[in-house]
Motif scaffolding. Sequence first.
Motif, PDB file in Angstrom:
ATOM      1  N   ILE A 111      62.395   5.670  59.615  1.00  0.00           N
ATOM      2  CA  ILE A 111      61.155   6.314  60.043  1.00  0.00           C
ATOM      3  C   ILE A 111      61.035   6.193  61.559  1.00  0.00           C
ATOM      4  N   ILE A 112      60.805   7.320  62.227  1.00  0.00           N
ATOM      5  CA  ILE A 112      60.616   7.296  63.680  1.00  0.00           C
ATOM      6  C   ILE A 112      59.238   7.812  64.091  1.00  0.00           C
ATOM      7  N   GLY A 113      58.472   8.305  63.117  1.00  0.00           N
ATOM      8  CA  GLY A 113      57.135   8.795  63.433  1.00  0.00           C
ATOM      9  C   GLY A 113      56.289   8.894  62.184  1.00  0.00           C
ATOM     10  N   ALA A 114      54.969   8.896  62.368  1.00  0.00           N
ATOM     11  CA  ALA A 114      54.064   8.976  61.226  1.00  0.00           C
ATOM     12  C   ALA A 114      52.783   9.692  61.625  1.00  0.00           C
ATOM     13  N   ILE A 115      52.260  10.467  60.683  1.00  0.00           N
ATOM     14  CA  ILE A 115      50.955  11.106  60.830  1.00  0.00           C
ATOM     15  C   ILE A 115      50.171  10.780  59.566  1.00  0.00           C
ATOM     16  N   CYS A 116      49.039  10.135  59.725  1.00  0.00           N
ATOM     17  CA  CYS A 116      48.218   9.752  58.578  1.00  0.00           C
ATOM     18  C   CYS A 116      46.868  10.450  58.683  1.00  0.00           C
ATOM     19  N   ILE A 117      46.537  11.232  57.666  1.00  0.00           N
ATOM     20  CA  ILE A 117      45.251  11.926  57.606  1.00  0.00           C
ATOM     21  C   ILE A 117      44.390  11.219  56.567  1.00  0.00           C
ATOM     22  N   ASN A 118      43.302  10.604  57.026  1.00  0.00           N
ATOM     23  CA  ASN A 118      42.420   9.818  56.144  1.00  0.00           C
ATOM     24  C   ASN A 118      43.209   8.795  55.336  1.00  0.00           C
ATOM     25  N   ASN A 119      44.242   8.246  55.937  1.00  0.00           N
ATOM     26  CA  ASN A 119      45.153   7.361  55.211  1.00  0.00           C
ATOM     27  C   ASN A 119      45.637   6.239  56.130  1.00  0.00           C
ATOM     28  N   GLY A 120      44.670   5.609  56.802  1.00  0.00           N
ATOM     29  CA  GLY A 120      44.993   4.606  57.803  1.00  0.00           C
ATOM     30  C   GLY A 120      45.781   3.425  57.275  1.00  0.00           C
ATOM     31  N   ARG A 121      45.653   3.137  55.987  1.00  0.00           N
ATOM     32  CA  ARG A 121      46.392   2.005  55.416  1.00  0.00           C
ATOM     33  C   ARG A 121      47.902   2.219  55.569  1.00  0.00           C
ATOM     34  N   ASP A 122      48.366   3.454  55.374  1.00  0.00           N
ATOM     35  CA  ASP A 122      49.790   3.752  55.543  1.00  0.00           C
ATOM     36  C   ASP A 122      50.246   3.519  56.983  1.00  0.00           C
ATOM     37  N   MET A 123      49.369   3.765  57.949  1.00  0.00           N
ATOM     38  CA  MET A 123      49.771   3.674  59.351  1.00  0.00           C
ATOM     39  C   MET A 123      50.228   2.271  59.717  1.00  0.00           C
ATOM     40  N   ARG A 124      49.541   1.288  59.202  1.00  0.00           N
ATOM     41  CA  ARG A 124      49.915  -0.099  59.519  1.00  0.00           C
ATOM     42  C   ARG A 124      51.374  -0.370  59.166  1.00  0.00           C
ATOM     43  N   TYR A 125      51.775   0.050  57.977  1.00  0.00           N
ATOM     44  CA  TYR A 125      53.133  -0.248  57.512  1.00  0.00           C
ATOM     45  C   TYR A 125      54.156   0.710  58.134  1.00  0.00           C
ATOM     46  N   ALA A 126      53.722   1.941  58.406  1.00  0.00           N
ATOM     47  CA  ALA A 126      54.634   2.891  59.066  1.00  0.00           C
ATOM     48  C   ALA A 126      55.022   2.376  60.447  1.00  0.00           C
ATOM     49  N   ARG A 127      54.056   1.844  61.177  1.00  0.00           N
ATOM     50  CA  ARG A 127      54.364   1.322  62.512  1.00  0.00           C
ATOM     51  C   ARG A 127      55.321   0.130  62.431  1.00  0.00           C
ATOM     52  N   GLN A 128      55.118  -0.707  61.425  1.00  0.00           N
ATOM     53  CA  GLN A 128      56.035  -1.835  61.231  1.00  0.00           C
ATOM     54  C   GLN A 128      57.452  -1.332  60.971  1.00  0.00           C
ATOM     55  N   MET A 129      57.552  -0.304  60.139  1.00  0.00           N
ATOM     56  CA  MET A 129      58.869   0.218  59.764  1.00  0.00           C
ATOM     57  C   MET A 129      59.550   0.903  60.952  1.00  0.00           C
ATOM     58  N   ILE A 130      58.766   1.567  61.787  1.00  0.00           N
ATOM     59  CA  ILE A 130      59.338   2.176  62.990  1.00  0.00           C
ATOM     60  C   ILE A 130      59.870   1.085  63.911  1.00  0.00           C
ATOM     61  N   THR A 131      59.083   0.053  64.126  1.00  0.00           N
ATOM     62  CA  THR A 131      59.474  -1.038  65.020  1.00  0.00           C
ATOM     63  C   THR A 131      60.719  -1.752  64.511  1.00  0.00           C
TER      64      THR A 131
END
Length: 408
Positions: free
Chosen positions: A366-386
């Motif tokens: 994963i190199i990018g993420a867009i979350c619409i009304n789904n902020g919980r996913d963003m936390r883990y997406a950022r971890q996975m990108i890092t």
Amino acid sequence: MSNSKSHVVVVGAGQAGAGVAMALRNNGFHGAITLIGDEPHPPYERPPLSKDVLQGRTAVEKTWIQPISVFNEKEIEVRLDIRVTAIDAERRVLTLSDRSQISYDKLVLATGARPRMLTLPGTNNDRIHVLRTIDDALRLSEQMRTAKSIAVVGGGFIGLEVAASARAMSVAVTVLEAAPRLMERSLPESVATFLADVHKENGVAIVTNARLRGFEQSESGVRVLLDADDFLDVDCVVMGVGAIPNTEIAEICGLVVQDGIVVDEYGRTSHPDIYAAGDVTRHFNPLLDRHIRLESWQNAQNQAIAVAKAITGEPEAYAEVAWLWSDQYHLNIQTAGNPGDWNDFVWRGKPEDGKFTVLALADRRIIGAICINNGRDMRYARQMITNRVIVDREKLADPATPLQSLSR
């Protein structure tokens, strides 16, 4: 650098500048700190300006990062409504707009950015606005309270936030975007189409491939001159066509500048006694192995902390995945990563579900993420990108599989 006789001067009293000053104290710096700002207001956060402040739902005092009394308690001298006109880097002396001078041991430039204006005839009109400062927001808000219609020039985040706020105030809105679609540099076409549809459902007229010839005074306020002798009469116009970093003072004193003050991962400029933070910087990001310039709350906040740590002798590289958010109507939109690198996408959920996530992939990571009304996913997406986690595409596409479990 913790000597009680040392003096750090921070130029720019916005999110980044105030963040540096506060972080210096929090990191145990006992020397003198002076924070210089060219606005009359205490340091404040900008995200509410295009939303709650513009709609008149919150007082400007609610945007303050801290009251001046808190800066006083921390023995941070705040000098407002004054500009730095010159930097003598060799002597380590600043000249201010009142002709006074101030010396420093370390200097931090957090001068931010200013809105870009289109160089078209007729822009010198008090009904043509930009939105960057508290005063900008208050002037626009006052006109929008009596306006029946506005034109928003630019279909990026700031333009669409203004459009959503105007519709909340029952003002008719036309968005004029020069590109073939909205959010061309920020979102993939499928997500941008979804967002455009939401705006249309809320009564916004969207004109893409818009070509403006200029502006004229009209009975209602402003006549927007379009291609082929077409025009649009509105009560006021809002420009949202990007920002220009305020690098002039850095250029004058000889710092390396390239669409922003060039700094390393610690916020150090090309001069050993000068640092920079926030929107004005083009900083080296170790995660991407290249320099980037970001305009976001997160960047201003966290790069400021890294600069303070470097000044106090505890350097810690600023290496974060870019993240920003936008609130429009019932939507909370969060993005992470650098959209210019995206071309392969996996969807988790559907727009009709009321919330969904779109993930950008490269080489099964994963190199990018867009979350619409789904902020919980963003936390883990950022971890996975890092962490450059390798993912199973089928599981990733299944909303029933928690992103948290895949992030491990």
